[in-house]
Design a protein around this motif. Structure first.
Motif: not given
Length: 140
Positions: A79-106
């Protein structure tokens, strides 16, 4: 899981998310949708999917024009691979709000607002990497 990571796209350093390409969202999620196809598109134009990866992990995913919410993702890199694919194809960032984590590709990193860019974790967008960053590595 009680956390809900989200996906947003930014352009040219603006701190306001930009509209997502909903055709990309549909293309990525449709193959994994196990919910009622009649309920995918909501009257207001939002999309909702219940996705299940090959490893059995699931999540409920809701998308509107500017963001995607990933509700109750099960532990499992599928399921996280699906989330990663979404972020990658959209050139977007994954935000985990409770920890303030921003995950992204280049691609996404260059477009983040300066304050987010300083806090961003640049990473390869894979299921294993996203899962480890959000919930920690799985025990062997």
């Amino acid at each position: 899981m009680s956390y809900s990571p989200s996906i947003y796209k930014f352009l040219e350093g603006s701190d306001t998310p930009v509209p997502l390409d909903m055709d990309v969202v549909r293309a990525v999620l449709r193959p994994y949708d196990v919910g009622d196809p009649k309920l995918t598109a909501v009257e207001d134009g939002h999309l909702q999917y219940r996705v299940r990866a090959a490893d059995g992990s699931e999540a409920e995913i809701y998308a509107d024009g500017t963001g995607i919410s990933v509700e109750r993702p099960h532990s499992g890199s599928g399921v996280f691979a699906i989330v990663a694919e979404l972020a990658s194809r959209l050139e977007a960032v994954i935000v985990e709000p409770s920890e303030g984590v921003f995950l992204c590709g280049t691609e996404a990193l260059a477009h983040l607002p300066a304050n987010m860019r300083e806090e961003a974790v640049l990473m390869e967008m894979t299921g294993e990497a996203v899962e480890a960053a959000l919930i920690g590595p799985r025990p062997s």
